[in-house]
Enzyme design. Structure first.
Site, PDB file in Angstrom:
ATOM      1  N   HIS A 215       0.821  -1.221   0.000  1.00  0.00           N
ATOM      2  CA  HIS A 215       0.000   0.000   0.000  1.00  0.00           C
ATOM      3  C   HIS A 215       0.851   1.265   0.000  1.00  0.00           C
ATOM      4  O   HIS A 215       0.309   2.366   0.070  1.00  0.00           O
ATOM      5  CB  HIS A 215      -0.962  -0.002   1.190  1.00  0.00           C
ATOM      6  CG  HIS A 215      -2.036  -1.017   0.999  1.00  0.00           C
ATOM      7  ND1 HIS A 215      -3.165  -0.797   0.252  1.00  0.00           N
ATOM      8  CD2 HIS A 215      -2.104  -2.315   1.389  1.00  0.00           C
ATOM      9  CE1 HIS A 215      -3.901  -1.894   0.210  1.00  0.00           C
ATOM     10  NE2 HIS A 215      -3.272  -2.829   0.901  1.00  0.00           N
ATOM     11  N   THR A 243       3.405  -4.547  -4.870  1.00  0.00           N
ATOM     12  CA  THR A 243       2.467  -4.905  -5.939  1.00  0.00           C
ATOM     13  C   THR A 243       2.574  -3.902  -7.081  1.00  0.00           C
ATOM     14  O   THR A 243       2.960  -2.750  -6.872  1.00  0.00           O
ATOM     15  CB  THR A 243       1.013  -4.925  -5.419  1.00  0.00           C
ATOM     16  OG1 THR A 243       0.152  -5.387  -6.466  1.00  0.00           O
ATOM     17  CG2 THR A 243       0.540  -3.553  -4.992  1.00  0.00           C
ATOM     18  N   LYS A 246      -1.726  -1.763  -7.378  1.00  0.00           N
ATOM     19  CA  LYS A 246      -2.390  -0.696  -6.632  1.00  0.00           C
ATOM     20  C   LYS A 246      -1.897   0.657  -7.169  1.00  0.00           C
ATOM     21  O   LYS A 246      -2.310   1.036  -8.248  1.00  0.00           O
ATOM     22  CB  LYS A 246      -2.223  -0.942  -5.143  1.00  0.00           C
ATOM     23  CG  LYS A 246      -3.077  -2.185  -4.747  1.00  0.00           C
ATOM     24  CD  LYS A 246      -2.942  -2.714  -3.345  1.00  0.00           C
ATOM     25  CE  LYS A 246      -3.854  -3.941  -3.185  1.00  0.00           C
ATOM     26  NZ  LYS A 246      -3.601  -4.731  -1.984  1.00  0.00           N
ATOM     27  N   THR A 275       4.008 -21.269 -13.123  1.00  0.00           N
ATOM     28  CA  THR A 275       2.870 -20.485 -13.601  1.00  0.00           C
ATOM     29  C   THR A 275       3.323 -19.556 -14.720  1.00  0.00           C
ATOM     30  O   THR A 275       4.464 -19.102 -14.735  1.00  0.00           O
ATOM     31  CB  THR A 275       2.212 -19.723 -12.426  1.00  0.00           C
ATOM     32  OG1 THR A 275       0.984 -19.164 -12.860  1.00  0.00           O
ATOM     33  CG2 THR A 275       3.095 -18.640 -11.869  1.00  0.00           C
ATOM     34  N   THR A 276       2.429 -19.321 -15.653  1.00  0.00           N
ATOM     35  CA  THR A 276       2.746 -18.494 -16.821  1.00  0.00           C
ATOM     36  C   THR A 276       3.154 -17.084 -16.392  1.00  0.00           C
ATOM     37  O   THR A 276       2.539 -16.496 -15.499  1.00  0.00           O
ATOM     38  CB  THR A 276       1.511 -18.431 -17.751  1.00  0.00           C
ATOM     39  OG1 THR A 276       1.213 -19.770 -18.155  1.00  0.00           O
ATOM     40  CG2 THR A 276       1.760 -17.580 -18.980  1.00  0.00           C
TER      41      THR A 276
END
Ligand SMILES: *Cc1c(COP(=O)(O)O)cnc(C)c1O
Length: 403
Positions: A215, A243, A246, A275-276
C-alpha cells in the site's frame, strides 16, 4: 451428500449475518476516473468511485496506457509460458531492473500478483531454511498468513506494531534462523509500522526482515519507493515486497533483495516456477508507471491534498474516522448490516461507490467504509461525499463518537 444444499445453506448463513459479498458491476472510463459507469438490471448509471486502490489513477495515465498498447502491438498478448519455458522477455527483465533500482536492491523478482509474491516467498523461505521460525505481525495480510502456513515452519505472532513484543518473542526463540514479516502501511486501519524500531530489533537478533510495502509503493518517498524510502531504511531491510496492481495501476507482484535471495526464490519457489509469466505488455506498462512516479510527485501531492480535504470536512461534519498517518480513511460503522446498508444507499441515492468492509477482512464489530481519495476527485465530489454521509448518519442513527 447433497452438495448444492450445503453450498446454499452456508451462503444463507453468510447473508443472515450481513457478511455476504456483492460486487458492483463497474466500467471504468479512461480519462474520466474516478467517475465510472455502473451496470445494474440492464441500466447504466454514472457513479463516483471512492474506494479504488489505483490510488494515483496511474491505470489511466497516457504513458502507461501507451506502453501497454505498443507492447501488445509489438509482442502480442500473453507471455507464452512460464519464465523457464518460453515466457521470459526483455520486458520482464527491464521491469525487474526498474524495481531493484526503486528499492536500492541488487535484484527483483516478478510474480503474477502481490498475493502470490508473499505466498511464494514466505512459503519458500519458511520451508527451505532449516529450522526456521517466522515471526509475523498479528495484523499481517492473508497472503502472508497463507504463505507462512504453507511453509509449515514454526510461527510466532507478535502484537501489532509492537516492536518490544517482537524483541521478547525473538529472544524466546533462541538460536534458530528467524524471519520477521510485517507491513509498512496496514490497509484497513491505515496505520504505519514503526519500521526503524522493528529493523533495529531484527538487526540485534540477526533476523531476516521481510516487509510488505504493497500500500506504500508509488505513494511514499521522493521516488515512490515506499515508506522504507521515505524513512531512509530500505537498505536495512532484507526483502521488500510490493504490488504493481495498486498505486502503479497495472497488475503483478514482486520481491526485491540481494542477488542470492532473489535467485534462491526464483530457483526453489513453486509459485514462481510453475505459472505463466505476466504478459510482456503488463510488464512494459508497469515499467512506464514506475518510471513516471520516480520522476513526478504531482500525483502524490494532489492525492495527499485531497486526503487532507476529506478528513477536514469529515471532522467538521462530526463523522468519526480513524486517525492515521496514511492515505487511507476508515470511517467506522461497527455493524455489518448497517455498513452494507449505508454503502447500498450511497450507491442508489447518491451515485457514490464505497464498498463496505466487513468480516473477515476486519474483526467483527469494526465494520467500516474505507475511503481512498485520489488525485482527481474534485471539490464537488468531496462535498457530495460528506453531504451524503452527513445525511446518512442521521438517518441510520450512527454514533458520532470518535473511533
Ligand atoms: C492487496 C494486498 C496484497 C496482494 O497484492 P495483489 O497484487 O492485489 O495480489 C498483499 N499484501 C497486502 C497488504 C495487500 O493489501
Amino acid at each position: 451428500m447433497d452438495f448444492d444444499s450445503h453450498f446454499k445453506s452456508q451462503l444463507d448463513a453468510l447473508k443472515a449475518e450481513g457478511n455476504y459479498r456483492v460486487f458492483a458491476d463497474l466500467e471504468r472510463k479512461r480519462g474520466a476516473f474516478p467517475q465510472a459507469a455502473r451496470h445494474k438490471d440492464g441500466r447504466v448509471e454514472e457513479v463516483t468511485v471512492w474506494c479504488s486502490n489505483d490510488y494515483l489513477t496511474m491505470g489511466h495515465h497516457p504513458d502507461v496506457v501507451q506502453a501497454m498498447v505498443d507492447t501488445v502491438q509489438a509482442c502480442g498478448t500473453g507471455a507464452g509460458g512460464t519464465r523457464n519455458i518460453g515466457g521470459n522477455s526483455v520486458h520482464h527483465l527491464e521491469l525487474e531492473r526498474e524495481l531493484a533500482d526503486l528499492h536500492g536492491k541488487e535484484r527483483a523478482l516478478l510474480f503474477t500478483s502481490g498475493y502470490i509474491s508473499n505466498w511464494a516467498a514466505l512459503s519458500t523461505l519458511g520451508a527451505r531454511i532449516p529450522n526456521a521460525v517466522i515471526l509475523s505481525d498479528e495484523g499481517n495480510h492473508a497472503s502472508m498468513i497463507e504463505g507462512i502456513r504453507h511453509s509449515r515452519a514454526d510461527k510466532a505472532l507478535w502484537r501489532h506494531n509492537d516492536w518490544r513484543d517482537l524483541d521478547r518473542k525473538l529472544k524466546a526463540v533462541g538460536d534458530r534462523p528467524k524471519i520477521v514479516a510485517f507491513e509498512s502501511v496496514y490497509s484497513m486501519d491505515g496505520d504505519v509500522a514503526p519500521i526503524r524500531e522493528i529493523v533495529e530489533v531484527c538487526e540485534a537478533h540477526g533476523a531476516l526482515s521481510y516487509i510488505d510495502e504493497v500500500h506504500a509503493v508509488g505513494m511514499y518517498g521522493p521516488r515512490g519507493g515506499g515508506v522504507t524510502e521515505e524513512r531512509g531504511l530500505a537498505h536495512r531491510i532484507d526483502l521488500i515486497e510490493g504490488t504493481l496492481g495498486k498505486a502503479f495501476g497495472v497488475v503483478g507482484g514482486y520481491i526485491t533483495g540481494s542477488n542470492n535471495l532473489c535467485d534462491y526464490i526464483r530457483s526453489f519457489s513453486s509459485g514462481f516456477i510453475f505459472t505463466t509469466a505476466l504478459p510482456p505488455a503488463i510488464a512494459a506498462a508497469a515499467t512506464a508507471s514506475i518510471r513516471h512516479l520516480k520522476g513526478s510527485s504531482v500525483e502524490r501531492a494532489a492525492q495527499k491534498a485531497n486526503v487532507a480535504k476529506v478528513r477536514r470536512l469529515l471532522d467538521r461534519a462530526g463523522i468519526p474516522h480513524m486517525a492515521n498517518d496514511s492515505h487511507i480513511i476508515p470511517v467506522m460503522i461497527g455493524d455489518p448490516v448497517k455498513c452494507r446498508m449505508i454503502s447500498d444507499i450511497l450507491m442508489a441515492d447518491w451515485g457514490i461507490y464505497v464498498q463496505p468492509i466487513n468480516y473477515p477482512t476486519v474483526p467483527k464489530g469494526t465494520e467500516r467504509l474505507r475511503i481512498t481519495p485520489g488525485p482527481n476527485h474534485s471539490d464537488a465530489d468531496i462535498d457530495k461525499l460528506v453531504t451524503a454521509l452527513t445525511a446518512l448518519w442521521t438517518r441510520c442513527a450512527i454514533s458520532h463518537a470518535v473511533a
